[in-house]
Motif scaffolding. Structure first.
Motif, PDB file in Angstrom:
ATOM      1  N   VAL A   1     -10.929  -5.305   8.457  1.00 49.66           N
ATOM      2  CA  VAL A   1      -9.846  -5.972   7.741  1.00 49.66           C
ATOM      3  C   VAL A   1      -8.872  -4.903   7.258  1.00 49.66           C
ATOM      4  O   VAL A   1      -9.268  -3.803   6.873  1.00 49.66           O
ATOM      5  N   ASP A   2      -7.584  -5.231   7.281  1.00 54.56           N
ATOM      6  CA  ASP A   2      -6.573  -4.271   6.847  1.00 54.56           C
ATOM      7  C   ASP A   2      -5.540  -4.965   5.960  1.00 54.56           C
ATOM      8  O   ASP A   2      -5.542  -6.201   5.827  1.00 54.56           O
ATOM      9  N   LYS A   3      -4.653  -4.171   5.360  1.00 54.26           N
ATOM     10  CA  LYS A   3      -3.657  -4.676   4.428  1.00 54.26           C
ATOM     11  C   LYS A   3      -2.690  -3.562   4.072  1.00 54.26           C
ATOM     12  O   LYS A   3      -2.875  -2.415   4.483  1.00 54.26           O
ATOM     13  N   CYS A   4      -1.688  -3.876   3.271  1.00 51.65           N
ATOM     14  CA  CYS A   4      -0.767  -2.862   2.747  1.00 51.65           C
ATOM     15  C   CYS A   4      -1.527  -1.870   1.871  1.00 51.65           C
ATOM     16  O   CYS A   4      -2.405  -2.258   1.088  1.00 51.65           O
ATOM     17  N   THR A   5      -1.163  -0.592   1.985  1.00 52.36           N
ATOM     18  CA  THR A   5      -1.791   0.452   1.164  1.00 52.36           C
ATOM     19  C   THR A   5      -0.760   1.174   0.293  1.00 52.36           C
ATOM     20  O   THR A   5      -1.033   2.258  -0.223  1.00 52.36           O
ATOM     21  N   PHE A   6       0.412   0.578   0.137  1.00 48.26           N
ATOM     22  CA  PHE A   6       1.506   1.258  -0.575  1.00 48.26           C
ATOM     23  C   PHE A   6       1.793   2.617   0.063  1.00 48.26           C
ATOM     24  O   PHE A   6       2.219   3.558  -0.606  1.00 48.26           O
ATOM     25  N   CYS A   7       1.555   2.725   1.367  1.00 46.64           N
ATOM     26  CA  CYS A   7       1.810   3.985   2.088  1.00 46.64           C
ATOM     27  C   CYS A   7       1.249   5.182   1.327  1.00 46.64           C
ATOM     28  O   CYS A   7       1.930   6.200   1.137  1.00 46.64           O
ATOM     29  N   ASP A   8       0.001   5.065   0.898  1.00 45.00           N
ATOM     30  CA  ASP A   8      -0.578   6.110   0.042  1.00 45.00           C
ATOM     31  C   ASP A   8      -0.579   7.482   0.701  1.00 45.00           C
ATOM     32  O   ASP A   8      -0.578   8.498   0.013  1.00 45.00           O
ATOM     33  N   GLY A   9      -0.550   7.527   2.018  1.00 47.59           N
ATOM     34  CA  GLY A   9      -0.550   8.810   2.702  1.00 47.59           C
ATOM     35  C   GLY A   9       0.763   9.569   2.593  1.00 47.59           C
ATOM     36  O   GLY A   9       0.813  10.770   2.860  1.00 47.59           O
ATOM     37  N   ARG A  10       1.846   8.882   2.200  1.00 47.19           N
ATOM     38  CA  ARG A  10       3.146   9.540   2.129  1.00 47.19           C
ATOM     39  C   ARG A  10       3.707   9.639   0.709  1.00 47.19           C
ATOM     40  O   ARG A  10       4.774  10.211   0.499  1.00 47.19           O
ATOM     41  N   ILE A  11       2.979   9.102  -0.273  1.00 43.65           N
ATOM     42  CA  ILE A  11       3.504   9.091  -1.642  1.00 43.65           C
ATOM     43  C   ILE A  11       3.734  10.500  -2.173  1.00 43.65           C
ATOM     44  O   ILE A  11       4.775  10.802  -2.767  1.00 43.65           O
ATOM     45  N   GLN A  12       2.765  11.389  -1.983  1.00 47.59           N
ATOM     46  CA  GLN A  12       2.893  12.742  -2.519  1.00 47.59           C
ATOM     47  C   GLN A  12       4.066  13.488  -1.901  1.00 47.59           C
ATOM     48  O   GLN A  12       4.749  14.269  -2.573  1.00 47.59           O
TER      49      GLN A  12
ATOM     50  N   TYR B   1       6.824  12.037  -0.109  1.00 47.59           N
ATOM     51  CA  TYR B   1       8.132  11.373  -0.185  1.00 47.59           C
ATOM     52  C   TYR B   1       8.366  10.600  -1.485  1.00 47.59           C
ATOM     53  O   TYR B   1       9.493  10.224  -1.786  1.00 47.59           O
ATOM     54  N   GLY B   2       7.317  10.327  -2.223  1.00 43.96           N
ATOM     55  CA  GLY B   2       7.468   9.659  -3.505  1.00 43.96           C
ATOM     56  C   GLY B   2       7.674   8.168  -3.448  1.00 43.96           C
ATOM     57  O   GLY B   2       7.851   7.518  -4.484  1.00 43.96           O
ATOM     58  N   THR B   3       7.647   7.590  -2.248  1.00 47.38           N
ATOM     59  CA  THR B   3       7.854   6.148  -2.143  1.00 47.38           C
ATOM     60  C   THR B   3       7.263   5.635  -0.838  1.00 47.38           C
ATOM     61  O   THR B   3       6.740   6.403  -0.029  1.00 47.38           O
TER      62      THR B   3
END
Length: 222
Positions: free
Chosen positions: A117-128, A130-132
């Motif tokens: 099962v999958d879902k949105c992850t708030f793009c956690d891999g790019r937060i640090q 790009y900040g968003t």
């Protein structure tokens, strides 16, 4: 400790679906796949041609503070990650679909490529870096404001201090972290939102902070 969330100026949404394309490209989801990770809901209303309206509601996982998908998961695959992000450990998922049934926002799907099962992850891999999120960065009309609720100087904290908002399916009591901003045009807001419950962050803040603190011991490091 961060607690990530998103505010949505949904009235600015033009249904261009740039957010969907950016999300799918960022996360390796097939283009055209319906309601996978993020999507745009449509609500029409009005009793005559003069007062007809069309609202677009960008939607995705709400990363609830009290997430039922985490509670029902029998293997611990669904869990809270750092920043209060709700994630799925693909290796632990047995595709029992209990989380899909528990989610009041219908935000989960079976990814056949991951066999989980999958879902949105708030793009956690790019937060640090790009900040968003990809969807927020791509939106041409700046519908989405992503940030840290625990940082009083973040854009999301500032906008929630200034604007009223509502959340979807509030009666589920999940404390969702997608905040839909009430239109600043009061007449339009009354006509299109009806009796929806409006809130100020000063009313909600204590509940969210208490729940986030209680859940922080469950956060798993990436």
């Amino acid at each position: 400790m961060a607690n990530y969330a998103m505010a949505l100026e949904y009235q600015n949404c033009i249904d261009c679906r740039a957010c969907e394309v950016a999300c799918k490209d960022e996360n390796g989801v097939m283009l055209g796949a319906d309601k996978q990770r993020i999507w745009v809901g449509i609500v029409e209303g009005g009793n005559s041609l003069a007062d007809m309206f069309l609202n677009f509601y960008p939607s995705q996982c709400n990363h609830c503070e009290d997430a039922p998908c985490v509670t029902v998961c029998p293997t611990g695959a669904s869990h809270f990650a750092e920043g209060g992000i709700v994630k799925v450990d693909y290796d632990m998922c047995i595709i029992c679909k209990g989380c899909m049934e528990a989610c009041p926002y219908e935000a989960r799907f079976v990814d056949e490529t991951k066999h989980a099962v999958d879902k949105c992850t708030f793009c956690d891999g790019r937060i640090q870096e790009y900040g968003t999120t990809a969807c927020s960065a791509t939106c041409p009309t700046k519908v989405r404001t992503f940030g840290d609720l625990d940082d009083p100087n973040s854009d999301i904290s500032k906008i929630l201090q200034e604007r009223e908002f509502f959340v979807l399916k509030e009666d589920e009591k999940t404390l969702p972290k997608l905040f839909y901003l009430v239109p600043e045009d009061e007449e339009f807001a009354k006509r299109t939102l009806g009796n929806v419950k409006r809130h100020k962050w000063s009313e909600f803040k204590a509940k969210y902070e208490a729940e986030a603190k209680a859940k922080s011991s469950q956060f798993k490091k990436a």
